[in-house]
Design a protein around this motif. Structure first.
Motif, PDB file in Angstrom:
ATOM      1  N   VAL A 132       8.098  15.651 -12.891  1.00 21.28           N
ATOM      2  CA  VAL A 132       7.523  14.604 -12.045  1.00 21.28           C
ATOM      3  C   VAL A 132       7.916  14.784 -10.572  1.00 21.28           C
ATOM      4  N   VAL A 133       9.211  14.872 -10.287  1.00 25.68           N
ATOM      5  CA  VAL A 133       9.661  14.942  -8.895  1.00 25.68           C
ATOM      6  C   VAL A 133       9.158  16.221  -8.221  1.00 25.68           C
ATOM      7  N   ALA A 134       9.207  17.343  -8.926  1.00 25.38           N
ATOM      8  CA  ALA A 134       8.726  18.603  -8.335  1.00 25.38           C
ATOM      9  C   ALA A 134       7.237  18.526  -8.011  1.00 25.38           C
ATOM     10  N   VAL A 135       6.484  17.883  -8.896  1.00 28.45           N
ATOM     11  CA  VAL A 135       5.042  17.731  -8.664  1.00 28.45           C
ATOM     12  C   VAL A 135       4.813  16.754  -7.508  1.00 28.45           C
ATOM     13  N   ALA A 136       5.582  15.649  -7.495  1.00 28.88           N
ATOM     14  CA  ALA A 136       5.440  14.652  -6.426  1.00 28.88           C
ATOM     15  C   ALA A 136       5.768  15.257  -5.065  1.00 28.88           C
ATOM     16  N   SER A 137       6.690  16.190  -5.040  1.00 25.54           N
ATOM     17  CA  SER A 137       7.079  16.830  -3.792  1.00 25.54           C
ATOM     18  C   SER A 137       5.946  17.666  -3.205  1.00 25.54           C
ATOM     19  N   GLN A 138       5.043  18.119  -4.069  1.00 22.70           N
ATOM     20  CA  GLN A 138       3.908  18.922  -3.598  1.00 22.70           C
ATOM     21  C   GLN A 138       2.836  18.060  -2.928  1.00 22.70           C
ATOM     22  N   VAL A 139       2.793  16.774  -3.272  1.00 24.66           N
ATOM     23  CA  VAL A 139       1.847  15.851  -2.635  1.00 24.66           C
ATOM     24  C   VAL A 139       2.544  15.307  -1.393  1.00 24.66           C
ATOM     25  N   ASP A 140       2.308  15.979  -0.269  1.00 25.36           N
ATOM     26  CA  ASP A 140       3.047  15.647   0.945  1.00 25.36           C
ATOM     27  C   ASP A 140       2.247  14.858   1.975  1.00 25.36           C
ATOM     28  N   ALA A 141       1.070  14.401   1.614  1.00 29.91           N
ATOM     29  CA  ALA A 141       0.263  13.600   2.536  1.00 29.91           C
ATOM     30  C   ALA A 141       0.693  12.135   2.434  1.00 29.91           C
ATOM     31  N   ALA A 142       1.212  11.598   3.514  1.00 26.56           N
ATOM     32  CA  ALA A 142       1.660  10.210   3.525  1.00 26.56           C
ATOM     33  C   ALA A 142       0.523   9.270   3.146  1.00 26.56           C
ATOM     34  N   ARG A 143      -0.670   9.604   3.574  1.00 29.22           N
ATOM     35  CA  ARG A 143      -1.827   8.761   3.281  1.00 29.22           C
ATOM     36  C   ARG A 143      -2.049   8.614   1.784  1.00 29.22           C
ATOM     37  N   TRP A 144      -1.841   9.687   1.005  1.00 29.29           N
ATOM     38  CA  TRP A 144      -2.043   9.622  -0.442  1.00 29.29           C
ATOM     39  C   TRP A 144      -1.093   8.603  -1.068  1.00 29.29           C
ATOM     40  N   TRP A 145       0.159   8.615  -0.632  1.00 32.19           N
ATOM     41  CA  TRP A 145       1.143   7.694  -1.198  1.00 32.19           C
ATOM     42  C   TRP A 145       0.827   6.252  -0.804  1.00 32.19           C
ATOM     43  N   ILE A 146       0.369   6.038   0.412  1.00 31.38           N
ATOM     44  CA  ILE A 146       0.010   4.689   0.852  1.00 31.38           C
ATOM     45  C   ILE A 146      -1.206   4.197   0.085  1.00 31.38           C
ATOM     46  N   ASP A 147      -2.207   5.052  -0.067  1.00 36.14           N
ATOM     47  CA  ASP A 147      -3.417   4.669  -0.797  1.00 36.14           C
ATOM     48  C   ASP A 147      -3.126   4.365  -2.268  1.00 36.14           C
ATOM     49  N   ASN A 148      -2.093   4.982  -2.819  1.00 38.54           N
ATOM     50  CA  ASN A 148      -1.761   4.804  -4.233  1.00 38.54           C
ATOM     51  C   ASN A 148      -0.514   3.949  -4.443  1.00 38.54           C
ATOM     52  N   ARG A 149      -0.170   3.123  -3.468  1.00 38.66           N
ATOM     53  CA  ARG A 149       1.064   2.338  -3.537  1.00 38.66           C
ATOM     54  C   ARG A 149       1.077   1.315  -4.671  1.00 38.66           C
ATOM     55  N   GLU A 150      -0.075   0.893  -5.154  1.00 38.42           N
ATOM     56  CA  GLU A 150      -0.131  -0.092  -6.232  1.00 38.42           C
ATOM     57  C   GLU A 150      -0.339   0.560  -7.592  1.00 38.42           C
TER      58      GLU A 150
END
Length: 149
Positions: free
Chosen positions: A106-124
């Motif tokens: 999980v963490v290694a895969v999450a580290s590859q998604v480095d666009a801040a916008r993606w995390w904000i859009d998926n915050r819920e």
């Protein structure tokens, strides 16, 4: 969030989360009697300090997890850092994986998604759906419960 009209005439949202029922009325009365954060310099400073402390905490947790830096504007990165760490910690609690397995899958895969916008859009996003959402973002099919061998 509850909307309160302040003594300065502005309306602001007040969070009553985490307060006991008998504390809520007191906070609403206090908020109605005080100025809003933009009109009260002391409150502005406290809010800025609170946000900075929350960001520092999120950055410490992010460093402990070994996550790569996020890309985006300074405000996006600050917000997304907290979102990413909170989502990963919630997923760790829900998925019930061993720490080393969670780090790899999980963490290694999450580290590859480095666009801040993606995390904000998926915050819920529900913690249970994080692995599939990360896989979709990277264009792969991965499951945290799947045996890699």
């Amino acid at each position: 969030m509850t909307v309160v009209k302040r003594s300065c005439g502005h309306e602001t949202n007040i969070s009553l989360d985490g307060l006991k029922p008998f504390e809520r009325d007191g906070k609403l009365v206090w908020a109605a009697r005080s100025k809003c954060p933009s009109c009260d310099p002391k409150m502005k400073k406290r809010d800025r300090e609170r946000r900075q402390a929350a960001l520092d905490s999120a950055q410490d947790r992010e460093a402990r997890m070994g996550l790569s830096p996020l890309r985006g504007s300074a405000k996006q990165v600050a917000w997304a850092t907290s979102v990413r760490v909170d989502l990963l910690e919630a997923a760790f609690d829900v998925l019930e994986l061993a720490e080393d397995v969670f780090s790899v899958q999980v963490v290694a895969v999450a580290s590859q998604v480095d666009a801040a916008r993606w995390w904000i859009d998926n915050r819920e996003l529900a913690p249970e759906g994080l692995v599939d959402a990360l896989a979709a973002a990277l264009g792969t099919e991965v499951s945290a419960t799947e045996n890699p061998f």
